[in-house]
Design a protein around this motif. Structure first.
Motif, PDB file in Angstrom:
ATOM      1  N   LEU A   1       0.808  -1.223   0.000  1.00 53.58           N
ATOM      2  CA  LEU A   1       0.000   0.000   0.000  1.00 53.58           C
ATOM      3  C   LEU A   1       0.840   1.272   0.000  1.00 53.58           C
ATOM      4  O   LEU A   1       0.285   2.367   0.031  1.00 53.58           O
ATOM      5  N   SER A   2       2.166   1.144  -0.063  1.00 57.93           N
ATOM      6  CA  SER A   2       3.009   2.339  -0.009  1.00 57.93           C
ATOM      7  C   SER A   2       2.870   3.199  -1.252  1.00 57.93           C
ATOM      8  O   SER A   2       3.178   4.397  -1.227  1.00 57.93           O
ATOM      9  N   ASP A   3       2.410   2.615  -2.368  1.00 55.61           N
ATOM     10  CA  ASP A   3       2.192   3.388  -3.587  1.00 55.61           C
ATOM     11  C   ASP A   3       0.698   3.440  -3.943  1.00 55.61           C
ATOM     12  O   ASP A   3       0.316   3.447  -5.105  1.00 55.61           O
ATOM     13  N   ALA A   4      -0.148   3.488  -2.901  1.00 54.47           N
ATOM     14  CA  ALA A   4      -1.599   3.446  -3.098  1.00 54.47           C
ATOM     15  C   ALA A   4      -2.177   4.747  -3.635  1.00 54.47           C
ATOM     16  O   ALA A   4      -3.313   4.768  -4.117  1.00 54.47           O
ATOM     17  N   THR A   5      -1.422   5.836  -3.556  1.00 55.15           N
ATOM     18  CA  THR A   5      -1.966   7.140  -3.936  1.00 55.15           C
ATOM     19  C   THR A   5      -2.263   7.229  -5.429  1.00 55.15           C
ATOM     20  O   THR A   5      -1.606   6.605  -6.257  1.00 55.15           O
ATOM     21  N   PHE A   6      -3.264   8.061  -5.750  1.00 57.01           N
ATOM     22  CA  PHE A   6      -3.676   8.294  -7.133  1.00 57.01           C
ATOM     23  C   PHE A   6      -2.977   9.544  -7.663  1.00 57.01           C
ATOM     24  O   PHE A   6      -2.853  10.559  -6.965  1.00 57.01           O
ATOM     25  N   ARG A   7      -2.532   9.471  -8.899  1.00 59.82           N
ATOM     26  CA  ARG A   7      -1.832  10.565  -9.557  1.00 59.82           C
ATOM     27  C   ARG A   7      -2.735  11.179 -10.629  1.00 59.82           C
ATOM     28  O   ARG A   7      -3.760  10.589 -11.010  1.00 59.82           O
ATOM     29  N   PRO A   8      -2.412  12.390 -11.122  1.00 55.84           N
ATOM     30  CA  PRO A   8      -3.221  13.007 -12.182  1.00 55.84           C
ATOM     31  C   PRO A   8      -3.451  12.060 -13.353  1.00 55.84           C
ATOM     32  O   PRO A   8      -2.534  11.399 -13.828  1.00 55.84           O
ATOM     33  N   GLY A   9      -4.717  11.993 -13.777  1.00 63.10           N
ATOM     34  CA  GLY A   9      -5.096  11.107 -14.861  1.00 63.10           C
ATOM     35  C   GLY A   9      -5.680   9.786 -14.392  1.00 63.10           C
ATOM     36  O   GLY A   9      -6.220   9.025 -15.204  1.00 63.10           O
ATOM     37  N   GLN A  10      -5.590   9.485 -13.099  1.00 68.11           N
ATOM     38  CA  GLN A  10      -6.116   8.237 -12.563  1.00 68.11           C
ATOM     39  C   GLN A  10      -7.480   8.466 -11.913  1.00 68.11           C
ATOM     40  O   GLN A  10      -7.761   9.547 -11.372  1.00 68.11           O
ATOM     41  N   THR A  11      -8.305   7.432 -11.912  1.00 63.17           N
ATOM     42  CA  THR A  11      -9.664   7.516 -11.384  1.00 63.17           C
ATOM     43  C   THR A  11      -9.970   6.308 -10.504  1.00 63.17           C
ATOM     44  O   THR A  11      -9.641   5.169 -10.858  1.00 63.17           O
ATOM     45  N   PHE A  12     -10.583   6.582  -9.365  1.00 62.30           N
ATOM     46  CA  PHE A  12     -11.113   5.523  -8.507  1.00 62.30           C
ATOM     47  C   PHE A  12     -12.605   5.394  -8.788  1.00 62.30           C
ATOM     48  O   PHE A  12     -13.328   6.401  -8.871  1.00 62.30           O
ATOM     49  N   THR A  13     -13.079   4.146  -8.919  1.00 62.79           N
ATOM     50  CA  THR A  13     -14.487   3.905  -9.236  1.00 62.79           C
ATOM     51  C   THR A  13     -15.091   2.895  -8.270  1.00 62.79           C
ATOM     52  O   THR A  13     -14.532   1.814  -8.057  1.00 62.79           O
ATOM     53  N   ASP A  14     -16.209   3.275  -7.691  1.00 57.29           N
ATOM     54  CA  ASP A  14     -17.029   2.371  -6.887  1.00 57.29           C
ATOM     55  C   ASP A  14     -18.314   2.142  -7.678  1.00 57.29           C
ATOM     56  O   ASP A  14     -19.257   2.931  -7.606  1.00 57.29           O
ATOM     57  N   ARG A  15     -18.335   1.068  -8.452  1.00 51.07           N
ATOM     58  CA  ARG A  15     -19.470   0.817  -9.334  1.00 51.07           C
ATOM     59  C   ARG A  15     -20.749   0.521  -8.558  1.00 51.07           C
ATOM     60  O   ARG A  15     -21.854   0.878  -8.989  1.00 51.07           O
ATOM     61  N   ALA A  16     -20.623  -0.122  -7.403  1.00 52.55           N
ATOM     62  CA  ALA A  16     -21.809  -0.484  -6.626  1.00 52.55           C
ATOM     63  C   ALA A  16     -22.579   0.752  -6.165  1.00 52.55           C
ATOM     64  O   ALA A  16     -23.810   0.754  -6.130  1.00 52.55           O
ATOM     65  N   ASN A  17     -21.848   1.815  -5.840  1.00 54.90           N
ATOM     66  CA  ASN A  17     -22.494   3.042  -5.361  1.00 54.90           C
ATOM     67  C   ASN A  17     -22.503   4.146  -6.410  1.00 54.90           C
ATOM     68  O   ASN A  17     -23.004   5.241  -6.155  1.00 54.90           O
ATOM     69  N   GLY A  18     -21.934   3.863  -7.590  1.00 51.33           N
ATOM     70  CA  GLY A  18     -21.935   4.850  -8.663  1.00 51.33           C
ATOM     71  C   GLY A  18     -21.053   6.051  -8.413  1.00 51.33           C
ATOM     72  O   GLY A  18     -21.318   7.146  -8.926  1.00 51.33           O
ATOM     73  N   VAL A  19     -19.981   5.880  -7.638  1.00 50.39           N
ATOM     74  CA  VAL A  19     -19.088   6.983  -7.274  1.00 50.39           C
ATOM     75  C   VAL A  19     -17.801   6.897  -8.080  1.00 50.39           C
ATOM     76  O   VAL A  19     -17.191   5.833  -8.193  1.00 50.39           O
ATOM     77  N   ARG A  20     -17.389   8.035  -8.650  1.00 55.26           N
ATOM     78  CA  ARG A  20     -16.108   8.141  -9.344  1.00 55.26           C
ATOM     79  C   ARG A  20     -15.339   9.318  -8.757  1.00 55.26           C
ATOM     80  O   ARG A  20     -15.897  10.406  -8.581  1.00 55.26           O
ATOM     81  N   ILE A  21     -14.065   9.092  -8.448  1.00 58.62           N
ATOM     82  CA  ILE A  21     -13.193  10.151  -7.927  1.00 58.62           C
ATOM     83  C   ILE A  21     -11.985  10.215  -8.846  1.00 58.62           C
ATOM     84  O   ILE A  21     -11.176   9.281  -8.891  1.00 58.62           O
ATOM     85  N   SER A  22     -11.857  11.308  -9.598  1.00 60.83           N
ATOM     86  CA  SER A  22     -10.785  11.462 -10.586  1.00 60.83           C
ATOM     87  C   SER A  22      -9.807  12.534 -10.140  1.00 60.83           C
ATOM     88  O   SER A  22     -10.215  13.611  -9.672  1.00 60.83           O
ATOM     89  N   VAL A  23      -8.518  12.245 -10.282  1.00 60.36           N
ATOM     90  CA  VAL A  23      -7.481  13.241 -10.004  1.00 60.36           C
ATOM     91  C   VAL A  23      -7.193  13.963 -11.313  1.00 60.36           C
ATOM     92  O   VAL A  23      -6.710  13.362 -12.279  1.00 60.36           O
ATOM     93  N   LEU A  24      -7.473  15.259 -11.337  1.00 64.89           N
ATOM     94  CA  LEU A  24      -7.359  16.015 -12.580  1.00 64.89           C
ATOM     95  C   LEU A  24      -5.958  16.533 -12.820  1.00 64.89           C
ATOM     96  O   LEU A  24      -5.371  16.328 -13.880  1.00 64.89           O
ATOM     97  N   ASP A  25      -5.391  17.254 -11.831  1.00 63.02           N
ATOM     98  CA  ASP A  25      -4.065  17.832 -12.041  1.00 63.02           C
ATOM     99  C   ASP A  25      -3.455  18.249 -10.717  1.00 63.02           C
ATOM    100  O   ASP A  25      -4.102  18.227  -9.665  1.00 63.02           O
TER     101      ASP A  25
END
Length: 243
Positions: A205-229
């Motif tokens: 988990l040491s490299d768990a962070t999201f960088r610009p251009g990456q998106t986390f998606t929770d399909r069950a709850n319909g949530v998307r969290i995108s890192v823009l810049d």
């Protein structure tokens, strides 16, 4: 907090500690229950520096229990948070508290929290947790008991062990008990093996962070969290999409 540094095995091998916080198992002294009391005990080896380097990080972990914070590691030995909070791993390299815990402790005020509670799309600019001032946490409620927390972690302040700066996304479940995984970090680079080789750090988990251009998606709850810049000051802009 009672510290007995020479009452157990070498701190180089193990650091033993326990906190009795609001439960019926607390010992008594002169008939008074020692609730909200921490015990930390290990033997310091002369010249090793092991207790000084390891034991002092156990103290804030145990004191966190006194203030009501849960264990973020699991009783079965699994890692759901890794080295991103001292209530998860309290040994080895330095690590800070999650912004969620800092908010609970009153170290972040409500003006530093951005809430994405409504349907649709919202954008949030978050500053590094280690810097003073500004918005530090975006929260996406899922229910009265759970939601996603979003914050920025960098190799600064108490986070010297951070090897991949970026946006940390994790689910908080207040109805999950201590030691059962009340917080779970989303891994942006699953099965990578991590980016750290420091001892006593959960590497995956040491490299768990999201960088610009990456998106986390929770399909069950319909949530998307995108890192823009990321701007020149280390602030990250994130977009939350929810039904």
């Amino acid at each position: 907090v009672l510290v007995s540094p020479n009452a157990g095995p070498s701190a180089l091998d193990t650091v033993l500690s326990v906190t009795f916080s609001g439960n019926d198992e607390a010992p008594t002294a002169d008939g008074v229950p020692l609730s909200n009391t921490s015990f930390v005990y290990s033997r310091q080896d002369d010249g090793s520096g092991s207790y000084a380097e390891t034991g002092y990080r156990v103290l804030p972990h145990e004191n966190g229990h006194v203030f009501g914070l849960p264990d973020l590691y699991t009783m079965e030995g699994g890692g759901s948070v890794g080295h991103w909070d001292i209530m998860s791993e309290d040994w080895g390299a330095n690590n800070d508290f999650l912004a969620w815990h800092k908010w609970k402790l009153g170290w972040l005020d409500n003006e530093q929290i951005s809430c994405a509670s409504g349907p649709g799309v919202s954008e949030h600019t978050l500053g590094p947790l280690a810097t003073e001032g500004g918005t530090k946490l975006a929260f996406v409620p899922l229910s009265a008991q759970s939601g996603y927390a979003v914050e920025v972690r960098t190799a600064a302040g108490n986070d010297e062990a951070v090897c991949r700066p970026g946006v940390l996304i994790y689910k908080v479940s207040s109805d999950v008990d201590t030691g059962q995984g009340p917080v779970s970090v989303a891994d942006a680079t699953e099965d990578s093996g991590g980016c750290t080789r420091r001892p006593n750090v959960h590497a995956e988990l040491s490299d768990a962070t999201f960088r610009p251009g990456q998106t986390f998606t929770d399909r069950a709850n319909g949530v998307r969290i995108s890192v823009l810049d990321e701007d020149d000051d280390g602030n990250y802009r994130v977009r939350v999409t929810r039904p």
